[in-house]
Write a protein that holds these residues in place. Structure first.
Motif, PDB file in Angstrom:
ATOM      1  N   GLU A   1      68.124  34.799 -18.275  1.00 56.17           N
ATOM      2  CA  GLU A   1      68.487  35.843 -19.230  1.00 56.17           C
ATOM      3  C   GLU A   1      67.746  37.125 -18.878  1.00 56.17           C
ATOM      4  N   GLU A   2      68.489  38.204 -18.775  1.00 56.34           N
ATOM      5  CA  GLU A   2      67.903  39.515 -18.540  1.00 56.34           C
ATOM      6  C   GLU A   2      68.263  40.438 -19.700  1.00 56.34           C
ATOM      7  N   LEU A   3      67.652  41.619 -19.739  1.00 54.80           N
ATOM      8  CA  LEU A   3      67.786  42.509 -20.884  1.00 54.80           C
ATOM      9  C   LEU A   3      67.996  43.944 -20.435  1.00 54.80           C
ATOM     10  N   PHE A   4      69.036  44.585 -20.959  1.00 55.49           N
ATOM     11  CA  PHE A   4      69.107  46.038 -20.924  1.00 55.49           C
ATOM     12  C   PHE A   4      68.241  46.517 -22.086  1.00 55.49           C
ATOM     13  N   ALA A   5      67.109  47.137 -21.766  1.00 56.65           N
ATOM     14  CA  ALA A   5      66.074  47.363 -22.774  1.00 56.65           C
ATOM     15  C   ALA A   5      66.114  48.738 -23.422  1.00 56.65           C
ATOM     16  N   GLY A   6      66.904  49.689 -22.874  1.00 54.63           N
ATOM     17  CA  GLY A   6      66.834  51.039 -23.406  1.00 54.63           C
ATOM     18  C   GLY A   6      65.407  51.544 -23.337  1.00 54.63           C
ATOM     19  N   ASP A   7      64.947  52.181 -24.412  1.00 57.97           N
ATOM     20  CA  ASP A   7      63.578  52.692 -24.445  1.00 57.97           C
ATOM     21  C   ASP A   7      62.652  51.802 -25.271  1.00 57.97           C
ATOM     22  N   ALA A   8      63.057  50.556 -25.518  1.00 57.80           N
ATOM     23  CA  ALA A   8      62.139  49.633 -26.178  1.00 57.80           C
ATOM     24  C   ALA A   8      61.021  49.215 -25.247  1.00 57.80           C
ATOM     25  N   LEU A   9      61.304  49.261 -23.947  1.00 62.55           N
ATOM     26  CA  LEU A   9      60.345  48.806 -22.946  1.00 62.55           C
ATOM     27  C   LEU A   9      60.508  49.686 -21.721  1.00 62.55           C
ATOM     28  N   LEU A  10      59.426  50.339 -21.314  1.00 65.33           N
ATOM     29  CA  LEU A  10      59.467  51.242 -20.173  1.00 65.33           C
ATOM     30  C   LEU A  10      58.360  50.879 -19.194  1.00 65.33           C
ATOM     31  N   PRO A  11      58.565  51.131 -17.900  1.00 63.56           N
ATOM     32  CA  PRO A  11      57.613  50.644 -16.905  1.00 63.56           C
ATOM     33  C   PRO A  11      56.368  51.494 -16.720  1.00 63.56           C
ATOM     34  N   GLN A  12      56.423  52.799 -17.015  1.00 62.97           N
ATOM     35  CA  GLN A  12      55.328  53.684 -16.629  1.00 62.97           C
ATOM     36  C   GLN A  12      54.602  54.335 -17.797  1.00 62.97           C
ATOM     37  N   TYR A  13      55.174  54.329 -18.949  1.00 56.61           N
ATOM     38  CA  TYR A  13      54.509  54.907 -20.109  1.00 56.61           C
ATOM     39  C   TYR A  13      55.020  54.197 -21.342  1.00 56.61           C
ATOM     40  N   THR A  14      54.397  54.477 -22.478  1.00 50.68           N
ATOM     41  CA  THR A  14      54.748  53.763 -23.704  1.00 50.68           C
ATOM     42  C   THR A  14      55.749  54.577 -24.512  1.00 50.68           C
ATOM     43  N   PRO A  15      56.819  53.960 -24.976  1.00 51.22           N
ATOM     44  CA  PRO A  15      57.808  54.689 -25.772  1.00 51.22           C
ATOM     45  C   PRO A  15      57.180  55.286 -27.028  1.00 51.22           C
ATOM     46  N   ASN A  16      57.616  56.487 -27.366  1.00 53.74           N
ATOM     47  CA  ASN A  16      57.070  57.148 -28.546  1.00 53.74           C
ATOM     48  C   ASN A  16      57.566  56.470 -29.818  1.00 53.74           C
ATOM     49  N   VAL A  17      56.666  56.316 -30.765  1.00 57.75           N
ATOM     50  CA  VAL A  17      57.025  55.876 -32.109  1.00 57.75           C
ATOM     51  C   VAL A  17      56.511  56.916 -33.097  1.00 57.75           C
ATOM     52  N   GLY A  18      57.284  57.160 -34.123  1.00 54.43           N
ATOM     53  CA  GLY A  18      56.888  58.114 -35.155  1.00 54.43           C
ATOM     54  C   GLY A  18      57.564  59.451 -35.016  1.00 54.43           C
ATOM     55  N   GLY A  19      57.586  60.026 -33.812  1.00 57.83           N
ATOM     56  CA  GLY A  19      58.223  61.311 -33.598  1.00 57.83           C
ATOM     57  C   GLY A  19      59.619  61.203 -33.033  1.00 57.83           C
ATOM     58  N   ALA A  20      59.901  60.103 -32.352  1.00 61.60           N
ATOM     59  CA  ALA A  20      61.193  59.953 -31.679  1.00 61.60           C
ATOM     60  C   ALA A  20      62.340  59.755 -32.658  1.00 61.60           C
ATOM     61  N   ASP A  21      62.050  59.235 -33.849  1.00 65.06           N
ATOM     62  CA  ASP A  21      63.065  59.064 -34.889  1.00 65.06           C
ATOM     63  C   ASP A  21      62.343  58.991 -36.218  1.00 65.06           C
ATOM     64  N   VAL A  22      62.361  60.104 -36.961  1.00 64.69           N
ATOM     65  CA  VAL A  22      61.582  60.167 -38.194  1.00 64.69           C
ATOM     66  C   VAL A  22      62.241  59.384 -39.324  1.00 64.69           C
ATOM     67  N   ARG A  23      63.401  58.796 -39.069  1.00 65.28           N
ATOM     68  CA  ARG A  23      64.057  57.974 -40.088  1.00 65.28           C
ATOM     69  C   ARG A  23      63.445  56.583 -40.192  1.00 65.28           C
ATOM     70  N   VAL A  24      62.664  56.162 -39.192  1.00 67.23           N
ATOM     71  CA  VAL A  24      62.178  54.779 -39.145  1.00 67.23           C
ATOM     72  C   VAL A  24      61.074  54.584 -40.180  1.00 67.23           C
ATOM     73  N   ASP A  25      61.249  53.602 -41.034  1.00 62.80           N
ATOM     74  CA  ASP A  25      60.224  53.263 -42.017  1.00 62.80           C
ATOM     75  C   ASP A  25      59.162  52.402 -41.353  1.00 62.80           C
ATOM     76  N   ALA A  26      57.887  52.728 -41.568  1.00 63.33           N
ATOM     77  CA  ALA A  26      56.770  51.991 -40.963  1.00 63.33           C
ATOM     78  C   ALA A  26      57.041  51.766 -39.481  1.00 63.33           C
ATOM     79  N   PRO A  27      57.130  52.845 -38.691  1.00 58.20           N
ATOM     80  CA  PRO A  27      57.598  52.716 -37.310  1.00 58.20           C
ATOM     81  C   PRO A  27      56.715  51.860 -36.417  1.00 58.20           C
ATOM     82  N   LEU A  28      55.400  51.936 -36.581  1.00 61.03           N
ATOM     83  CA  LEU A  28      54.528  51.158 -35.699  1.00 61.03           C
ATOM     84  C   LEU A  28      54.636  49.664 -36.005  1.00 61.03           C
ATOM     85  N   ALA A  29      54.736  49.324 -37.277  1.00 60.68           N
ATOM     86  CA  ALA A  29      54.917  47.914 -37.637  1.00 60.68           C
ATOM     87  C   ALA A  29      56.232  47.389 -37.078  1.00 60.68           C
ATOM     88  N   ALA A  30      57.287  48.200 -37.197  1.00 62.18           N
ATOM     89  CA  ALA A  30      58.587  47.781 -36.661  1.00 62.18           C
ATOM     90  C   ALA A  30      58.525  47.593 -35.160  1.00 62.18           C
TER      91      ALA A  30
END
Length: 356
Positions: free
Chosen positions: A200-229
């Motif tokens: 099984e392989e995964l098209f991951a989008g920006d949930a998982l990136l190889p060189q840096y960590t995806p932004n949470v909090g600023g990338a979509d301000v609609r997300v409730d408790a973004p770091l917990a999610a």
């Protein structure tokens, strides 16, 4: 399965679009609606004998313009079906306005983060400079939810909801043996998957990136408790134990579980840094914490920096470690169990996210 990598100087760059050209023709993500990027995609498709009008389906990992921007244009050329998670659909079909084009939401968000007026204006100038055309024309979408399976390009894609970076970010899990012109990546010396599980392989989008960590909090301000999610999403990737992940930017990830566990550990380390900022300097806004973490910021990072700081402060507030007083956060528990604020995984003892 072909990787088409696109230029993109507005955001993080090196966007990945995946062509599945089997019984039907499909794309996973599309790139931003800029002339140079459009030309990159058209050229990459042409190398494989495909034009926009030949695309039957598009599976979008999330709503951001550098992933969904050309979906409407491609759909208009050949009536492609466009699939996107229900939480991100309104920002792809145009029924909801993104932060970059909503002055009222900007003011509310920037004030909550404690951005000085000059920096708010600097960020608005950036939004004006890049324009709203990046999102391209709206697309008519078919909404999907976690666990739904869509058959596109000769491959069964299972939607795996991985919120955090955006509210509706969805990876797509697939059996690599089904993908046309694709050699399964395999386990690269790792233990076999549990039981008799198929590869099984995964098209991951920006949930998982190889060189840096995806932004949470600023990338979509609609997300409730973004770091917990996002923490739960990372733990889910570890648990699924994919053979490989094909991310939204840059190169393939051959040990997704280890990468997800490393990013999760990165957020433990960052949380400790946030606590140090409050312990050393007293109550602070998200903007002030961002300055201590990241220094001077430009362009989109003026949004992402305080957003990331806010996500960590919000997480700490929910745990009772800090208290919010207006737009400032005050430390109330100087010695919290930081590890206990995040999900645990079997890889926690063998990864180190301090350098990410």
């Amino acid at each position: 399965m072909k990787l088409i990598q696109l230029g993109n100087t507005v955001f993080e760059g090196a966007n990945d679009v995946y062509l599945l050209d089997g019984e039907t023709t499909a794309l996973v993500d599309t790139g931003v609606a800029l002339p140079d990027v459009r030309a990159d995609l058209e050229a990459g498709l042409a190398e494989n004998g495909v034009a926009f009008a030949d695309v039957d389906a598009i599976a979008l990992t999330h709503w951001h313009p550098d992933h969904a921007g050309l979906a409407g244009e491609i759909q208009a050329a050949g009536d492609a079906d466009v699939y996107v998670h229900e939480a991100d659909a309104p920002l792809v079909d145009g029924t909801e306005t993104p932060l970059a084009a909503d002055p009222d939401l900007q003011r509310e968000t920037f004030d909550r983060w404690g951005l000085p007026e000059a920096d708010q204006e600097r960020l608005r100038d950036f939004f004006d400079a890049v324009g709203t055309d990046l999102s391209g024309r709206p697309a008519e979408v078919t909404t999907i939810a976690d666990g739904d399976v869509v058959e596109v390009g000769g491959v069964a894609l299972e939607a795996v909801h991985l919120p955090g970076h955006t509210a509706g970010l969805a990876g797509f899990a697939f059996d690599p043996r089904e993908a046309p012109d694709h050699e399964p990546v395999g386990r690269s010396g790792r233990e076999p998957r549990k039981g008799s599980a198929a590869p099984e392989e995964l098209f991951a989008g920006d949930a998982l990136l190889p060189q840096y960590t995806p932004n949470v909090g600023g990338a979509d301000v609609r997300v409730d408790a973004p770091l917990a999610a996002y923490g739960r999403s990372l733990a889910r990737i570890v648990e699924r134990d994919f053979d490989a992940a094909h991310p939204g930017h840059r190169e393939r990830i051959d040990d997704p579980s280890r990468r997800a566990a490393t990013i999760l550990d990165h957020h433990r380390h960052r949380t400790r840094r946030v606590l140090d900022v409050l312990a050393d300097g007293g109550p602070a806004t998200a903007w002030e914490v961002s300055a201590a973490l990241f220094g001077d910021l430009v362009d989109i990072h003026v949004l992402h920096g305080p957003g990331e700081a806010f996500a960590h402060l919000d997480h700490l507030a929910d745990a009772g470690v800090v208290e919010r007083d207006g737009v400032r956060y005050r430390l109330v528990d100087p010695d919290p169990d930081v590890d206990g604020l995040f999900p645990t995984t079997p890889l926690d003892d063998v990864v180190d996210g301090s350098a990410d």
